[in-house]
Design a protein around this motif. Structure first.
Motif, PDB file in Angstrom:
ATOM      1  N   PHE A  12      -7.964  -4.006   5.570  1.00 15.10           N
ATOM      2  CA  PHE A  12      -7.375  -2.984   4.708  1.00 15.10           C
ATOM      3  C   PHE A  12      -7.635  -3.291   3.230  1.00 15.10           C
ATOM      4  CE2 PHE A  12      -5.097  -3.111   8.629  1.00 15.10           C
ATOM      5  CZ  PHE A  12      -4.670  -1.810   8.885  1.00 15.10           C
ATOM      6  N   ASP A  13      -8.059  -2.282   2.491  1.00 16.92           N
ATOM      7  CA  ASP A  13      -7.970  -2.335   1.046  1.00 16.92           C
ATOM      8  C   ASP A  13      -6.477  -2.270   0.687  1.00 16.92           C
ATOM      9  OD1 ASP A  13      -8.723  -2.208  -1.682  1.00 16.92           O
ATOM     10  OD2 ASP A  13      -8.650  -0.028  -1.629  1.00 16.92           O
ATOM     11  N   LEU A  18      -2.581   0.577   1.304  1.00 14.23           N
ATOM     12  CA  LEU A  18      -1.241   0.087   1.648  1.00 14.23           C
ATOM     13  C   LEU A  18      -0.179   0.788   0.810  1.00 14.23           C
ATOM     14  CD1 LEU A  18      -1.756  -3.791   1.906  1.00 14.23           C
ATOM     15  CD2 LEU A  18      -2.218  -2.024   3.610  1.00 14.23           C
ATOM     16  N   ILE A  19      -0.564   1.186  -0.391  1.00 16.66           N
ATOM     17  CA  ILE A  19       0.332   1.882  -1.309  1.00 16.66           C
ATOM     18  C   ILE A  19      -0.413   3.058  -1.928  1.00 16.66           C
ATOM     19  CG2 ILE A  19       1.841  -0.062  -1.887  1.00 16.66           C
ATOM     20  CD1 ILE A  19      -0.017  -0.613  -4.286  1.00 16.66           C
ATOM     21  N   ASP A  20       0.323   4.102  -2.252  1.00 15.60           N
ATOM     22  CA  ASP A  20      -0.284   5.271  -2.888  1.00 15.60           C
ATOM     23  C   ASP A  20      -0.037   5.192  -4.395  1.00 15.60           C
ATOM     24  OD1 ASP A  20      -1.350   7.671  -3.591  1.00 15.60           O
ATOM     25  OD2 ASP A  20       0.075   8.912  -2.488  1.00 15.60           O
ATOM     26  N   ASN A  21      -0.812   4.333  -5.047  1.00 19.11           N
ATOM     27  CA  ASN A  21      -0.566   4.039  -6.459  1.00 19.11           C
ATOM     28  C   ASN A  21      -1.653   4.555  -7.391  1.00 19.11           C
ATOM     29  OD1 ASN A  21      -2.557   2.289  -5.587  1.00 19.11           O
ATOM     30  ND2 ASN A  21      -1.847   0.567  -6.818  1.00 19.11           N
ATOM     31  N   THR A  22      -2.607   5.322  -6.890  1.00 16.93           N
ATOM     32  CA  THR A  22      -3.731   5.762  -7.710  1.00 16.93           C
ATOM     33  C   THR A  22      -3.297   6.515  -8.969  1.00 16.93           C
ATOM     34  OG1 THR A  22      -5.137   5.842  -5.741  1.00 16.93           O
ATOM     35  CG2 THR A  22      -5.926   7.011  -7.695  1.00 16.93           C
ATOM     36  N   ASP A  88       9.205   0.314 -10.561  1.00 10.33           N
ATOM     37  CA  ASP A  88      10.269   0.866  -9.714  1.00 10.33           C
ATOM     38  C   ASP A  88       9.746   1.855  -8.677  1.00 10.33           C
ATOM     39  OD1 ASP A  88      12.313  -0.533 -11.040  1.00 10.33           O
ATOM     40  OD2 ASP A  88      12.425   0.990 -12.612  1.00 10.33           O
ATOM     41  N   LYS A  89       8.436   1.992  -8.570  1.00 12.27           N
ATOM     42  CA  LYS A  89       7.841   2.975  -7.667  1.00 12.27           C
ATOM     43  C   LYS A  89       7.160   2.332  -6.465  1.00 12.27           C
ATOM     44  CE  LYS A  89       8.788   6.090 -10.827  1.00 12.27           C
ATOM     45  NZ  LYS A  89       9.886   7.078 -10.649  1.00 12.27           N
ATOM     46  N   ARG A  90       7.216   1.006  -6.386  1.00 12.38           N
ATOM     47  CA  ARG A  90       6.495   0.319  -5.317  1.00 12.38           C
ATOM     48  C   ARG A  90       7.060   0.687  -3.947  1.00 12.38           C
ATOM     49  NH1 ARG A  90       6.749  -5.707  -7.689  1.00 12.38           N
ATOM     50  NH2 ARG A  90       8.616  -4.799  -8.634  1.00 12.38           N
ATOM     51  N   ARG A  91       6.243   1.372  -3.166  1.00  6.00           N
ATOM     52  CA  ARG A  91       6.600   1.785  -1.806  1.00  6.00           C
ATOM     53  C   ARG A  91       5.360   1.655  -0.928  1.00  6.00           C
ATOM     54  NH1 ARG A  91      10.419   2.029  -4.613  1.00  6.00           N
ATOM     55  NH2 ARG A  91      12.081   3.595  -4.757  1.00  6.00           N
ATOM     56  N   GLU A  92       5.540   1.203   0.288  1.00  5.01           N
ATOM     57  CA  GLU A  92       4.393   1.183   1.202  1.00  5.01           C
ATOM     58  C   GLU A  92       4.050   2.597   1.624  1.00  5.01           C
ATOM     59  OE1 GLU A  92       5.644   0.579   5.680  1.00  5.01           O
ATOM     60  OE2 GLU A  92       6.327  -1.136   4.486  1.00  5.01           O
ATOM     61  N   ALA A  93       2.806   2.809   2.034  1.00  7.15           N
ATOM     62  CA  ALA A  93       2.375   4.105   2.531  1.00  7.15           C
ATOM     63  C   ALA A  93       3.193   4.483   3.759  1.00  7.15           C
ATOM     64  CB  ALA A  93       0.892   4.063   2.879  1.00  7.15           C
ATOM     65  N   ALA A  94       3.426   5.765   3.924  1.00  6.32           N
ATOM     66  CA  ALA A  94       4.240   6.252   5.043  1.00  6.32           C
ATOM     67  C   ALA A  94       3.655   5.782   6.373  1.00  6.32           C
ATOM     68  CB  ALA A  94       4.305   7.777   5.012  1.00  6.32           C
ATOM     69  N   GLY A  95       4.507   5.175   7.196  1.00  8.95           N
ATOM     70  CA  GLY A  95       4.109   4.733   8.530  1.00  8.95           C
ATOM     71  C   GLY A  95       3.361   3.422   8.577  1.00  8.95           C
ATOM     72  N   LEU A  96       3.179   2.756   7.427  1.00 10.01           N
ATOM     73  CA  LEU A  96       2.316   1.566   7.387  1.00 10.01           C
ATOM     74  C   LEU A  96       2.849   0.426   8.242  1.00 10.01           C
ATOM     75  CD1 LEU A  96      -0.108   0.000   6.230  1.00 10.01           C
ATOM     76  CD2 LEU A  96       1.408  -0.715   4.359  1.00 10.01           C
ATOM     77  N   SER A  97       4.079  -0.024   7.993  1.00 11.90           N
ATOM     78  CA  SER A  97       4.598  -1.194   8.726  1.00 11.90           C
ATOM     79  C   SER A  97       4.617  -0.963  10.233  1.00 11.90           C
ATOM     80  CB  SER A  97       6.009  -1.539   8.236  1.00 11.90           C
ATOM     81  OG  SER A  97       5.979  -2.106   6.956  1.00 11.90           O
ATOM     82  N   LYS A  98       4.991   0.237  10.632  1.00  8.48           N
ATOM     83  CA  LYS A  98       5.009   0.555  12.060  1.00  8.48           C
ATOM     84  C   LYS A  98       3.612   0.446  12.657  1.00  8.48           C
ATOM     85  CE  LYS A  98       6.366   4.183  15.325  1.00  8.48           C
ATOM     86  NZ  LYS A  98       6.938   5.560  15.456  1.00  8.48           N
ATOM     87  N   PHE A  99       2.609   0.942  11.933  1.00 10.23           N
ATOM     88  CA  PHE A  99       1.240   0.860  12.441  1.00 10.23           C
ATOM     89  C   PHE A  99       0.741  -0.578  12.462  1.00 10.23           C
ATOM     90  CE2 PHE A  99      -3.340   0.715  11.501  1.00 10.23           C
ATOM     91  CZ  PHE A  99      -3.806   1.211  12.717  1.00 10.23           C
ATOM     92  N   SER A 122       0.201 -10.424  -4.900  1.00  8.34           N
ATOM     93  CA  SER A 122       1.593 -10.824  -4.684  1.00  8.34           C
ATOM     94  C   SER A 122       2.568  -9.761  -5.180  1.00  8.34           C
ATOM     95  CB  SER A 122       1.869 -12.154  -5.399  1.00  8.34           C
ATOM     96  OG  SER A 122       3.203 -12.554  -5.219  1.00  8.34           O
ATOM     97  N   TYR A 123       2.235  -9.121  -6.288  1.00  7.35           N
ATOM     98  CA  TYR A 123       3.068  -8.063  -6.877  1.00  7.35           C
ATOM     99  C   TYR A 123       3.339  -6.956  -5.861  1.00  7.35           C
ATOM    100  CZ  TYR A 123       4.109  -4.110 -10.056  1.00  7.35           C
ATOM    101  OH  TYR A 123       4.661  -3.023 -10.673  1.00  7.35           O
ATOM    102  N   ILE A 124       2.384  -6.725  -4.973  1.00  5.30           N
ATOM    103  CA  ILE A 124       2.558  -5.694  -3.940  1.00  5.30           C
ATOM    104  C   ILE A 124       2.981  -6.307  -2.608  1.00  5.30           C
ATOM    105  CG2 ILE A 124       1.394  -3.906  -2.603  1.00  5.30           C
ATOM    106  CD1 ILE A 124       1.934  -3.183  -5.563  1.00  5.30           C
ATOM    107  N   LEU A 125       2.176  -7.213  -2.069  1.00  5.97           N
ATOM    108  CA  LEU A 125       2.426  -7.720  -0.714  1.00  5.97           C
ATOM    109  C   LEU A 125       3.788  -8.389  -0.579  1.00  5.97           C
ATOM    110  CD1 LEU A 125      -0.825  -9.298   0.778  1.00  5.97           C
ATOM    111  CD2 LEU A 125       0.023  -6.946   0.930  1.00  5.97           C
ATOM    112  N   ASP A 126       4.114  -9.253  -1.515  1.00  7.03           N
ATOM    113  CA  ASP A 126       5.353 -10.020  -1.379  1.00  7.03           C
ATOM    114  C   ASP A 126       6.577  -9.188  -1.738  1.00  7.03           C
ATOM    115  OD1 ASP A 126       3.941 -12.261  -0.504  1.00  7.03           O
ATOM    116  OD2 ASP A 126       3.519 -12.870  -2.555  1.00  7.03           O
ATOM    117  N   HIS A 127       6.439  -8.307  -2.694  1.00  4.29           N
ATOM    118  CA  HIS A 127       7.559  -7.431  -3.025  1.00  4.29           C
ATOM    119  C   HIS A 127       7.909  -6.523  -1.844  1.00  4.29           C
ATOM    120  CE1 HIS A 127      10.238  -4.930  -5.438  1.00  4.29           C
ATOM    121  NE2 HIS A 127       9.635  -3.872  -4.927  1.00  4.29           N
TER     122      HIS A 127
END
Length: 243
Positions: A12-13, A18-22, A88-99, A122-127
């Motif tokens: 995965f990129d 993993l996040i919709d941060n574009t 304050d916007k860091r969210r995983e993409a919908a359905g990511l962890s389940k997949f 780390s700013y993304i994965l660990d948070h």
């Protein structure tokens, strides 16, 4: 006794997958361009160059050569702006962890292949507590050349112990898609920054992970038995001409 089949690997990129941060990445670039007195359209730039390290992207927007040290300083400024905007916007993409959990349970190996440095990862994965899903994490500091070169995905595959032909890359960017094909891998695209028709030849395009399942990935692999050849036009554009 027949030899057991090797596992498949999913690589995965990070940004845009993993996040919709574009949009936040684009806004950070745009603020930097404003400070530098540049008129470059950041959204248009990222549609074509997203996936490259920030300093490489920045190198394309100046008429005259800029020293690498200065480009790194600009990239650090952009990173600060991005983190401030996205904090304050860091969210995983919908359905990511389940997949990801379903893929692990189904026997897939999982890797991350990104152009980001370790602190940004780390700013993304660990948070978001996502590191636990990945068998390997490959970032900017682990390869000599970033995307569209294939090194990021090749190193991830080597660390996973899976040959390229059994790897599927998840990408949202043209340069990442090209890197996958150069590595001999197939690709599933996420349409967080591009329209489906703008990709070259992914096995499928999804807006997020809510409808994706390990069984569907296996079906797509059966339907697309070989990786496409990378497009010379998409992989070899004269990016320095962008303004």
């Amino acid at each position: 006794m027949p030899t057991p089949a090797l596992p498949y690997a999913l690589i995965f990129d990070m940004d845009g997958v993993l996040i919709d941060n574009t949009p936040y990445q684009a806004r950070a670039f745009q603020l930097l361009f404003r400070d530098l007195g540049l008129s470059t359209n950041a959204r248009q730039l990222l549609r074509r160059l997203n996936g490259m390290p920030a300093s490489n992207i920045l190198k394309t927007v100046f008429t005259n050569p800029v020293p690498d040290k200065q480009l790194k300083e600009y990239a650090a400024q952009r990173e600060f702006l991005y983190r401030t905007l996205y904090w304050d916007k860091r969210r995983e993409a919908a359905g990511l962890s389940k997949f990801l959990q379903a893929a692990r349970d189904a026997g897939f190996k999982l890797g991350l292949g990104t152009g980001s440095a370790a602190d940004t990862i780390s700013y993304i994965l660990d948070h978001l507590d996502l590191r636990r899903f990945f068998d390997v994490v490959v970032g900017k500091d682990d390869v000599d050349k970033g995307k569209p070169h294939p090194d990021t995905f090749r190193v991830a595959a080597q660390k996973l112990g899976v040959p390229p032909e059994r790897c599927v890359v998840f990408e949202d960017a043209l340069l990442g898609e090209q890197a996958a094909y150069k590595a001999g891998m197939r690709c599933i695209a996420l349409s967080t920054g591009l329209k489906p028709a703008q990709f070259q030849a992914p096995m499928a395009v999804f807006k997020d992970f809510t409808t994706l399942t390990p069984r569907l990935v296996l079906e797509l692999l059966d339907q697309h038995p070989r990786a496409p050849r990378p497009s010379k036009e998409l992989a070899g554009r004269a990016y320095s001409q962008l303004r």
